[in-house]
Structures are given as structure tokens and as C-alpha cells.
Design a protein around this motif. Structure first.
Motif, PDB file in Angstrom:
ATOM      1  N   ILE A  80      -3.217   6.250   2.993  1.00  0.00           N
ATOM      2  CA  ILE A  80      -3.171   5.999   1.545  1.00  0.00           C
ATOM      3  C   ILE A  80      -4.506   6.416   0.911  1.00  0.00           C
ATOM      4  CG2 ILE A  80      -1.441   4.149   1.467  1.00  0.00           C
ATOM      5  CD1 ILE A  80      -3.856   2.187   1.397  1.00  0.00           C
ATOM      6  N   GLU A  81      -4.478   6.585  -0.387  1.00  0.00           N
ATOM      7  CA  GLU A  81      -5.675   7.001  -1.131  1.00  0.00           C
ATOM      8  C   GLU A  81      -6.699   5.856  -1.206  1.00  0.00           C
ATOM      9  OE1 GLU A  81      -6.281  10.007  -2.275  1.00  0.00           O
ATOM     10  OE2 GLU A  81      -4.373  10.557  -1.352  1.00  0.00           O
ATOM     11  N   PRO A  82      -7.993   6.204  -1.290  1.00  0.00           N
ATOM     12  CA  PRO A  82      -9.035   5.165  -1.329  1.00  0.00           C
ATOM     13  C   PRO A  82      -8.870   4.157  -2.463  1.00  0.00           C
ATOM     14  CG  PRO A  82     -10.032   7.325  -1.002  1.00  0.00           C
ATOM     15  CD  PRO A  82      -8.566   7.557  -1.237  1.00  0.00           C
ATOM     16  N   LEU A  83      -8.475   4.613  -3.643  1.00  0.00           N
ATOM     17  CA  LEU A  83      -8.378   3.685  -4.766  1.00  0.00           C
ATOM     18  C   LEU A  83      -7.236   2.685  -4.559  1.00  0.00           C
ATOM     19  CD1 LEU A  83      -9.643   2.937  -7.448  1.00  0.00           C
ATOM     20  CD2 LEU A  83      -8.059   4.518  -8.590  1.00  0.00           C
ATOM     21  N   ILE A  84      -6.149   3.156  -3.965  1.00  0.00           N
ATOM     22  CA  ILE A  84      -5.026   2.257  -3.681  1.00  0.00           C
ATOM     23  C   ILE A  84      -5.463   1.228  -2.643  1.00  0.00           C
ATOM     24  CG2 ILE A  84      -2.735   2.168  -2.571  1.00  0.00           C
ATOM     25  CD1 ILE A  84      -2.066   4.733  -4.092  1.00  0.00           C
ATOM     26  N   CYS A  85      -6.188   1.711  -1.653  1.00  0.00           N
ATOM     27  CA  CYS A  85      -6.721   0.830  -0.610  1.00  0.00           C
ATOM     28  C   CYS A  85      -7.554  -0.292  -1.249  1.00  0.00           C
ATOM     29  CB  CYS A  85      -7.611   1.712   0.254  1.00  0.00           C
ATOM     30  SG  CYS A  85      -7.866   1.125   1.867  1.00  0.00           S
ATOM     31  N   GLN A  86      -8.426   0.087  -2.132  1.00  0.00           N
ATOM     32  CA  GLN A  86      -9.307  -0.864  -2.817  1.00  0.00           C
ATOM     33  C   GLN A  86      -8.485  -1.914  -3.572  1.00  0.00           C
ATOM     34  OE1 GLN A  86     -12.343   1.233  -5.078  1.00  0.00           O
ATOM     35  NE2 GLN A  86     -12.130  -0.232  -6.741  1.00  0.00           N
ATOM     36  N   HIS A  87      -7.426  -1.472  -4.235  1.00  0.00           N
ATOM     37  CA  HIS A  87      -6.619  -2.395  -5.027  1.00  0.00           C
ATOM     38  C   HIS A  87      -5.746  -3.300  -4.147  1.00  0.00           C
ATOM     39  CE1 HIS A  87      -7.237   0.385  -8.718  1.00  0.00           C
ATOM     40  NE2 HIS A  87      -8.205  -0.469  -8.551  1.00  0.00           N
ATOM     41  N   VAL A  88      -5.292  -2.767  -3.031  1.00  0.00           N
ATOM     42  CA  VAL A  88      -4.516  -3.600  -2.099  1.00  0.00           C
ATOM     43  C   VAL A  88      -5.391  -4.742  -1.587  1.00  0.00           C
ATOM     44  CG1 VAL A  88      -3.411  -3.639   0.188  1.00  0.00           C
ATOM     45  CG2 VAL A  88      -2.895  -1.794  -1.420  1.00  0.00           C
ATOM     46  N   LEU A  89      -6.651  -4.452  -1.305  1.00  0.00           N
ATOM     47  CA  LEU A  89      -7.555  -5.509  -0.824  1.00  0.00           C
ATOM     48  C   LEU A  89      -7.762  -6.573  -1.897  1.00  0.00           C
ATOM     49  CD1 LEU A  89     -10.215  -3.443   1.169  1.00  0.00           C
ATOM     50  CD2 LEU A  89      -8.212  -4.652   2.019  1.00  0.00           C
ATOM     51  N   ALA A  90      -7.819  -6.147  -3.163  1.00  0.00           N
ATOM     52  CA  ALA A  90      -7.967  -7.118  -4.254  1.00  0.00           C
ATOM     53  C   ALA A  90      -6.753  -8.051  -4.300  1.00  0.00           C
ATOM     54  CB  ALA A  90      -8.136  -6.391  -5.583  1.00  0.00           C
ATOM     55  N   VAL A  91      -5.573  -7.491  -4.088  1.00  0.00           N
ATOM     56  CA  VAL A  91      -4.358  -8.318  -4.122  1.00  0.00           C
ATOM     57  C   VAL A  91      -4.323  -9.256  -2.912  1.00  0.00           C
ATOM     58  CG1 VAL A  91      -1.837  -8.258  -4.199  1.00  0.00           C
ATOM     59  CG2 VAL A  91      -3.149  -6.587  -5.479  1.00  0.00           C
ATOM     60  N   MET A  92      -4.819  -8.777  -1.775  1.00  0.00           N
ATOM     61  CA  MET A  92      -4.906  -9.653  -0.596  1.00  0.00           C
ATOM     62  C   MET A  92      -5.820 -10.841  -0.866  1.00  0.00           C
ATOM     63  SD  MET A  92      -5.163  -6.915   2.512  1.00  0.00           S
ATOM     64  CE  MET A  92      -5.666  -8.041   3.799  1.00  0.00           C
ATOM     65  N   VAL A  93      -6.910 -10.594  -1.571  1.00  0.00           N
ATOM     66  CA  VAL A  93      -7.840 -11.684  -1.872  1.00  0.00           C
ATOM     67  C   VAL A  93      -7.155 -12.760  -2.716  1.00  0.00           C
ATOM     68  CG1 VAL A  93      -9.876 -12.268  -3.250  1.00  0.00           C
ATOM     69  CG2 VAL A  93      -9.990 -10.408  -1.610  1.00  0.00           C
ATOM     70  N   ALA A 134       0.835  -1.206   0.000  1.00  0.00           N
ATOM     71  CA  ALA A 134       0.000   0.000   0.000  1.00  0.00           C
ATOM     72  C   ALA A 134       0.870   1.258   0.000  1.00  0.00           C
ATOM     73  CB  ALA A 134      -0.917  -0.010   1.217  1.00  0.00           C
ATOM     74  N   LEU A 135       1.869   1.283   0.880  1.00  0.00           N
ATOM     75  CA  LEU A 135       2.733   2.470   0.990  1.00  0.00           C
ATOM     76  C   LEU A 135       3.531   2.663  -0.294  1.00  0.00           C
ATOM     77  CD1 LEU A 135       3.983   1.792   4.625  1.00  0.00           C
ATOM     78  CD2 LEU A 135       2.529   3.727   3.929  1.00  0.00           C
ATOM     79  N   LEU A 136       3.953   1.533  -0.888  1.00  0.00           N
ATOM     80  CA  LEU A 136       4.730   1.612  -2.124  1.00  0.00           C
ATOM     81  C   LEU A 136       3.880   2.168  -3.264  1.00  0.00           C
ATOM     82  CD1 LEU A 136       7.442   0.879  -3.498  1.00  0.00           C
ATOM     83  CD2 LEU A 136       6.366  -1.274  -4.155  1.00  0.00           C
ATOM     84  N   CYS A 137       2.657   1.661  -3.402  1.00  0.00           N
ATOM     85  CA  CYS A 137       1.767   2.155  -4.461  1.00  0.00           C
ATOM     86  C   CYS A 137       1.536   3.648  -4.299  1.00  0.00           C
ATOM     87  CB  CYS A 137       0.420   1.432  -4.416  1.00  0.00           C
ATOM     88  SG  CYS A 137       0.510  -0.268  -4.953  1.00  0.00           S
ATOM     89  N   GLN A 138       1.361   4.065  -3.043  1.00  0.00           N
ATOM     90  CA  GLN A 138       1.140   5.489  -2.779  1.00  0.00           C
ATOM     91  C   GLN A 138       2.373   6.298  -3.196  1.00  0.00           C
ATOM     92  OE1 GLN A 138      -1.786   6.700  -1.180  1.00  0.00           O
ATOM     93  NE2 GLN A 138      -1.020   8.755  -1.569  1.00  0.00           N
TER      94      GLN A 138
END
Ligand code: GLN
Length: 333
Positions: free
Chosen positions: A243-256, A91-95
Motif C-alpha cells: 500500500i502507499e505510504p500515506l494510506i499506511c500512515q492513515h491506517v495507523l491513525a485509525v488503529m490508534v 488498508a487494502l480497501l483504501c488502496q
């Protein structure tokens, strides 16, 4: 039939609330009572310092996106974050570098293989893996902003502390113990170098990865870190945007896709939620818009996932109504 006009991503969010406070408190206590007696597995031994963990420890904490905490058992017992660091680093890296760059360099597909698999790196096209497993997390660490190891470490320590809402420290004994038994991760980093999939000295990147895995946290810290991911990237207590909401959303997708390594499919089937496990016995579960659950219980299954943690997540996902895939017909038939 009409549909809503397409809007920004914030118009399309997971909604709803946790049940009332009393109900959540009772269910958290019930989960603790129910799963405390489970005893048929062993703590991790491949990192010598982790072998000393108390198999009886069992802490859990639910943090709502509004910052309410519901706790039971050893929820303030410190332990090393281990693989639970992976979603937060990503998440921090994407940000910091942009998620398109991070995705192109690291990959986001499920490996279907154990967390420390070398085969996963060799088998995937162009050496891409997933930031939830060791190869992807070591590569992600190499991409962290900073020209020196110390500058990179500062970025990691400071970012993780913002997720937790307090200053986190490294457990030096766990760090030293893993450094002394880290041949496999050094091998993965060397292989990444051969494939030009690492962007810092491989030994130094592995050292930084190992140090971040040794950050000391509690179930309470992790519940708040998970709740930050459930809250569009805003820490529920400090109010800070991490972190930004969109990054948050994508991090959760990768966790899944790979949060529980090769058993991510079973996890998703059982809980319907993004989750991440760590070899010290920690586990986080994120319910977007509602909150985060963290558990600490060292005995693990064969894939390195906490046994009581999985039982608790499944139970609370059902009883708190968290499963993202659950629905009822609109009209009663
Ligand atoms: N530091 C551990 C390792 O790299 C983390 C693994 C884990 O928690 N699954 O082996």
C-alpha cells in the motif's frame, strides 16, 4: 526562528532505529521469560473452536523494517487472525477505492464500545463507526472490489498474503465454528443494511468477514505484516509495495483510535503506539519507521485483548524506546 518549508508527506516521517541486534534479541527473550508465568485469565469461548486453544502458548516476534526477525516461544504456532484482519482489510480497501471514499462510508472515530457493539452503530451519527470494530469491518468487507463473493474473496486472500509475504490459508475448522455461532455479526450486518451502510448482500458480506477472520497466521507472519505498516507499506522481506505510504500512515491513525476497542486509551497511554488485538490471542504493535511486534497468547482480558500480549507490548515499547510520545528536553536543564 525558521522552520523547514512544507514538503511532501515523505519528508515528514518518524525516524530512528531499533537498538542493536543483540539488545533486541535479549529483550525479546526477557519479555518471554518475564510474562510466560502470567496465568490469571481465560481463552475466548464464544467461538467454540477457539475454546480449545492452549492457554500456555506464548509466542512473540519483532520484525524490523529491514526484515530482521527476533523471536521467542511459539512464534510459528498457527492461529486464526480474527480482528487483526481489520487494519489490513482497511488498508487494502483504501488502496483500491481511495481513502476519502472509504472514510466517508465507514467513519474513523473511536466507538468507545466493545468490538461487537450494536449500540455503536445506532448511537453514531448516520451509522458510521470505525473499521477496527465489527460493524466497520463488515461494511469495509462489503466495499471490497468484485461483483461476486468469490471475486471479493480473491482480493482479500491475495492482499493479506502480500502483507505476510507468503500464501495464507483459511483454518476451515475455525471458519465453520464461527459461521455456526455468528448470529450477532449477522444482526450487525442487518442493522447496517437498514441504515444503508452496507454495499453488498449483508449475509454474504458477513460470511466473507468471517472467512477473513479465520485466515491462519503465526506471530512471525503478523510481525512482518505489522512491519509492512511500519515501513510505509513495503513488505520488508519481499520488498513489494503493498500500500502507499500515506494510506499506511492513515491506517495507523485509525488503529490508534480503536485498535483495542474500548480500552484503546489505556493501550495508548501504556505503549504510545498503534496496536490491534484479536480474540484468538494475537496482538500487533506498530512502530513507524522501526518495525512491528506480534504476540500470540490466547488468555484474554474482559475486553478481548491478550493479557500477555499487552504486557509484552508495554515492556518492549519502554525498553526498545518505541513510544511515539516520549521525548527529552533539547538542552539539559
Ligand atoms: N471474528 C471475531 C468476531 O467477529 C473477531 C473478533 C475479535 O477478534 N475481536 O466476533
Amino acid at each position: 526562528m525558521t522552520t523547514d518549508a512544507p514538503g511532501s508527506v515523505t519528508d515528514w516521517v518518524s525516524t530512528g532505529h531499533l537498538p542493536g541486534e543483540e539488545a533486541v534479541r535479549e529483550l525479546v527473550a526477557e519479555a518471554h521469560r518475564r510474562f510466560s508465568p502470567v496465568q490469571d485469565c481465560e481463552v475466548a469461548r464464544y467461538i467454540p473452536a477457539l475454546a480449545a486453544a492452549n492457554p500456555g502458548h506464548f509466542g512473540l516476534c519483532v520484525a524490523s523494517t529491514g526484515g530482521l526477525l527476533f523471536e521467542a516461544g511459539e512464534s510459528t504456532q498457527p492461529f486464526s487472525i480474527q480482528s487483526l484482519s481489520k487494519p489490513f482489510l482497511f488498508a487494502l480497501l483504501c488502496q483500491a477505492i481511495g481513502e476519502d471514499v472509504a472514510r466517508a462510508r465507514l467513519g474513523v472515530n473511536s466507538t468507545g464500545l466493545p468490538f461487537n457493539s450494536v449500540l455503536a452503530v445506532e448511537r453514531s451519527g448516520e451509522g458510521l463507526s470505525n473499521p477496527m470494530v465489527n460493524a466497520g469491518a463488515i461494511a469495509a468487507t462489503s466495499l471490497v472490489p468484485g461483483d461476486t463473493a468469490e471475486a471479493k474473496w480473491h482480493f482479500i486472500e491475495e492482499g493479506f498474503s502480500r502483507f505476510a509475504g507468503r500464501q495464507l490459508q483459511v483454518d476451515q475448522a475455525v471458519y465453520a465454528s464461527e459461521i455456526a455461532s455468528n448470529r450477532r455479526n449477522l444482526g450487525i450486518a442487518t442493522l447496517l443494511e437498514e441504515q444503508q451502510r452496507i454495499w453488498f448482500d449483508p449475509d454474504a458480506a458477513t460470511d466473507l468477514y468471517t472467512r477473513q477472520c479465520a485466515l491462519s497466521v503465526t506471530a512471525r507472519d503478523l510481525a512482518l505484516m505489522a512491519a509492512t505498516l511500519a515501513n510505509g507499506g513495503c513488505q520488508p522481506c519481499s520488498g513489494e509495495r503493498v500500500i502507499e505510504p500515506l494510506i499506511c500512515q492513515h491506517v495507523l491513525a485509525v488503529m490508534v483510535t480503536a485498535g483495542l476497542y474500548e480500552t484503546s486509551g489505556d493501550w495508548l497511554y501504556d505503549t504510545g503506539l498503534p496496536g490491534k488485538s484479536g480474540v484468538s490471542g494475537g496482538m500487533i504493535t506498530v512502530c513507524p519507521g522501526k518495525g512491528g511486534l506480534a504476540t500470540y497468547s490466547p488468555p484474554l482480558d474482559e475486553s478481548g485483548n491478550s493479557v500477555r500480549g499487552q504486557l509484552t507490548a508495554r515492556f518492549l515499547s519502554e525498553r526498545l524506546g518505541l513510544n511515539l510520545f516520549a521525548s527529552r528536553p533539547l538542552a539539559p536543564f
